[in-house]
Design an enzyme around this catalytic site. Structure first.
Site, short mmCIF file in Angstrom:
data_model
loop_
_atom_site.label_atom_id
_atom_site.label_comp_id
_atom_site.label_asym_id
_atom_site.label_seq_id
_atom_site.Cartn_x
_atom_site.Cartn_y
_atom_site.Cartn_z
NE ARG A 1 -4.27 -1.47 1.68
CZ ARG A 1 -5.55 -1.16 1.75
NH1 ARG A 1 -5.93 0.07 1.93
NH2 ARG A 1 -6.47 -2.11 1.67
CE LYS B 1 2.18 9.01 8.45
NZ LYS B 1 3.48 9.54 8.86
CE LYS C 1 10.12 4.14 13.71
NZ LYS C 1 8.76 4.10 14.28
P1 NAD Z 1 11.14 10.37 23.38
O1 NAD Z 1 12.50 10.62 22.88
O2 NAD Z 1 10.18 11.50 23.45
O3 NAD Z 1 11.18 9.73 24.87
C1 NAD Z 1 11.91 8.60 25.26
C2 NAD Z 1 12.24 8.74 26.74
O4 NAD Z 1 12.83 7.52 27.23
C3 NAD Z 1 13.26 9.85 27.02
O5 NAD Z 1 12.75 10.71 28.05
C4 NAD Z 1 14.52 9.09 27.48
O6 NAD Z 1 15.29 9.81 28.42
C5 NAD Z 1 13.90 7.84 28.10
N1 NAD Z 1 14.82 6.69 28.18
C6 NAD Z 1 15.76 6.30 27.28
N2 NAD Z 1 16.37 5.17 27.70
C7 NAD Z 1 15.83 4.86 28.90
C8 NAD Z 1 16.04 3.82 29.84
N3 NAD Z 1 16.94 2.87 29.64
N4 NAD Z 1 15.29 3.80 30.99
C9 NAD Z 1 14.37 4.77 31.21
N5 NAD Z 1 14.13 5.78 30.35
C10 NAD Z 1 14.84 5.83 29.22
O7 NAD Z 1 10.59 9.17 22.49
P2 NAD Z 1 9.07 8.76 22.23
O8 NAD Z 1 8.63 9.42 20.98
O9 NAD Z 1 8.31 8.92 23.49
O10 NAD Z 1 9.25 7.21 21.86
C11 NAD Z 1 9.38 6.23 22.87
C12 NAD Z 1 9.08 4.85 22.28
O11 NAD Z 1 7.75 4.86 21.73
C13 NAD Z 1 10.01 4.41 21.15
O12 NAD Z 1 10.14 3.01 21.20
C14 NAD Z 1 9.22 4.80 19.91
O13 NAD Z 1 9.60 4.03 18.78
C15 NAD Z 1 7.82 4.47 20.37
N6 NAD Z 1 6.76 5.16 19.62
C16 NAD Z 1 6.70 6.52 19.54
C17 NAD Z 1 5.66 7.13 18.84
C18 NAD Z 1 5.48 8.63 18.79
O14 NAD Z 1 4.44 9.08 18.30
N7 NAD Z 1 6.40 9.44 19.31
C19 NAD Z 1 4.69 6.34 18.20
C20 NAD Z 1 4.76 4.96 18.30
C21 NAD Z 1 5.81 4.38 19.03
#
Ligand code: NAD
Length: 473
Positions: A67, A71, A107
């Protein structure tokens, strides 16, 4: 990022794929086509940082072209590598299928530590990365549409759009080349909170499912459940805040990069976020106990553990020590395939990433639709709806000879704004998708986990798409 002795993130995703594939009757060749990554672009480009030139390594993986557009988010982290980007792109394909978002998975990753560059340097890196993607036709509203991920946010998305528009002047749908943009720069209300809000709707649906709660010995309903969260970034902070304010849960533990904290009486997430912004740390937040190590909070006794940081946080090394009854995967890939086997045997219910954190891509889809339609949701119908409801209230007052109070009247006659429509579309999506996964889990007795059930739902939909394309009979 994989820990020693553990299979890599990509191997974990593929291991889970193979297990779920065995529950389907999809032909082998088609399964192989669904599993492989269709295209990966690896780039090394120079950027001037201070007086030096730094060579930056970056990727964009398009996992599935069944598709279009593809994204998926863009991640800034020093752990970025080809395997990780491919694994995350594959998860995006399955995620989009589960929540009926009509995109293939992709990604991007830039191998930098974003916190060691200033804003101007980050802007230079982002703009150069975008121009490399444009050069190879790896970005565009009908080709491949990035979004925020770990280490990036609305600011980076605005730079991406501006770079794209600079190169592609006059392209009418250019604003749809990236999502997660600031609201005043072609973004949509509710995108920033979307992943966390989706996690809330998903976990609420699970906790409202009587059979599921019976299975793990918990009472029905989300209210009063104890929760531990790892990671207070975009996803973790919105998840905690919304679940606390709208779901009535109690956050008893939080882990961040600098350590972890505990308070049996409950931690006010909104105040904690403010405290960390001011002090740079969660340690020392009034009323909480410092647990010493960063990972200690993961092992706390609680109803729901929400890893919201990075992949491979729960591995075969610490899986036996996890005491939570439910793990809600807000991050991508936080539980390794080896750890999952241990946890499932212990009776832990794992709500998989490819469903639970799909709120982000769902609202990104709404943003893309808004960009293509060039109009804010609610603009056409809000006033019309409001006038219709007012007439209806007037008729009720006339018939009953009673006056409805001003506050009630305001509530009853409101037309929906963009934020109302986005939240309601997201809620509907998360509820529907959960029901599809739960039905599959219950129907196919052999399926041992919600992850396999979610995979089966995704594989059935993607294979149907391929069959509709006429490539596979
Ligand atoms: P972000 O950078 O805003 O936040 C991540 C946080 O995790 C940071 O505050 C960092 O200090 C903390 N962190 C890193 N390593 C750590 C550890 N070992 N122990 C504790 N805290 C730790 O990132 P995000 O956008 O919130 O993304 C977080 C996860 O969610 C990722 O796996 C990302 O792929 C997934 N995700 C994000 C989105 C989105 O819309 N932002 C959507 C789907 C999935």
């Amino acid at each position: 990022m994989s820990k020693q002795g553990e299979v890599s993130f990509l191997e974990s995703v593929n291991k889970n794929f193979d297990k779920a594939a065995s529950y389907t009757d999809i032909p082998k060749g088609l399964l192989q086509q669904i599993k492989v990554c269709n295209a990966v672009y690896e780039i090394n480009f120079p950027v001037r940082i201070g007086n030096q030139i730094q060579v930056i390594n970056a990727y964009r993986a398009q996992h599935s072209h069944h598709r279009l557009p593809t994204k998926g988010g863009i991640r800034y982290s020093q752990h970025v590598n080809k395997d990780e980007v491919e694994a995350l792109a594959a998860l995006m394909t399955y995620k989009c299928a589960i929540v009926d978002v009509p995109f293939g998975g992709a990604k991007g990753g830039v191998k930098i530590n974003p916190w060691s560059y200033n804003e101007e340097q980050l802007e230079r890196i982002t703009r150069r990365y975008t121009s490399e993607l444009i050069r190879k036709n790896f970005i565009g509203p009908g080709i491949d549409v990035p979004a925020p991920d770990y280490g990036t946010g609305p600011r980076e998305m605005a730079w991406i759009l501006d770079t794209y528009v600079t190169f592609k002047g006059g392209e009418i749908d250019a604003a749809g080349c990236v999502t997660g943009k600031p609201v005043n720069q072609n973004g949509i209300r509710g995108r920033n909170e979307a992943t966390g809000r989706g996690v809330f709707y998903g976990l609420r649906e699970l906790c409202n499912t009587e059979d599921a709660m019976k299975k793990i010995g918990l009472t029905k309903g989300l209210e009063g459940k104890t929760v531990v969260i790892q990671g207070m970034g975009n996803v973790g902070s919105f998840t905690g805040s919304i679940m606390q304010n709208e779901g009535g849960i109690k956050v008893i533990g939080v882990a961040e990069y600098e350590g972890s904290i505990y308070d049996a009486k409950g931690i006010d997430v909104d105040k904690l976020i403010k405290f960390r912004k001011e002090t740079g740390s969660i340690i020392g937040f009034p009323g909480t106990k410092n647990l010493g190590s960063r990972d200690a909070a993961l092992e706390l006794e609680c109803d729901i553990l929400i890893p919201a940081a990075l992949e491979n946080q729960i591995t075969k090394d610490n899986a036996k020590k996890i005491k939570a009854k439910i793990i809600g995967e807000a991050a991508n890939g936080p539980v390794s395939a080896d750890a999952e086997e241990i946890l499932v045997k212990k009776g832990v219910l794992i709500v998989p990433d490819m469903y639970l954190n799909a709120g982000g891509v769902t609202v990104s889809y709404f943003e893309w639709l808004k960009n293509l339609s060039h109009m804010r949701f609610g603009r056409m119908e809000k006033r019309f709806d409001s006038n219709t409801y007012s007439s209806f209230v007037g008729v009720v007052e006339k018939l009953t000879q009673k006056t409805i109070g001003a506050r009630e009247k305001e509530f009853l006659t409101r037309g929906a704004d963009e934020i109302d429509l986005v939240r309601s579309g997201l809620e509907e999506t998360m509820i529907n998708s959960f029901q599809q996964i739960w039905e599959t889990y219950k129907r196919k007795k052999k399926i041992e986990s919600l992850r396999s059930a979610a995979f089966v739902v995704a594989l059935d939909k993607v294979s149907n798409d391929y069959q509709n394309l006429g490539i596979f009979p």
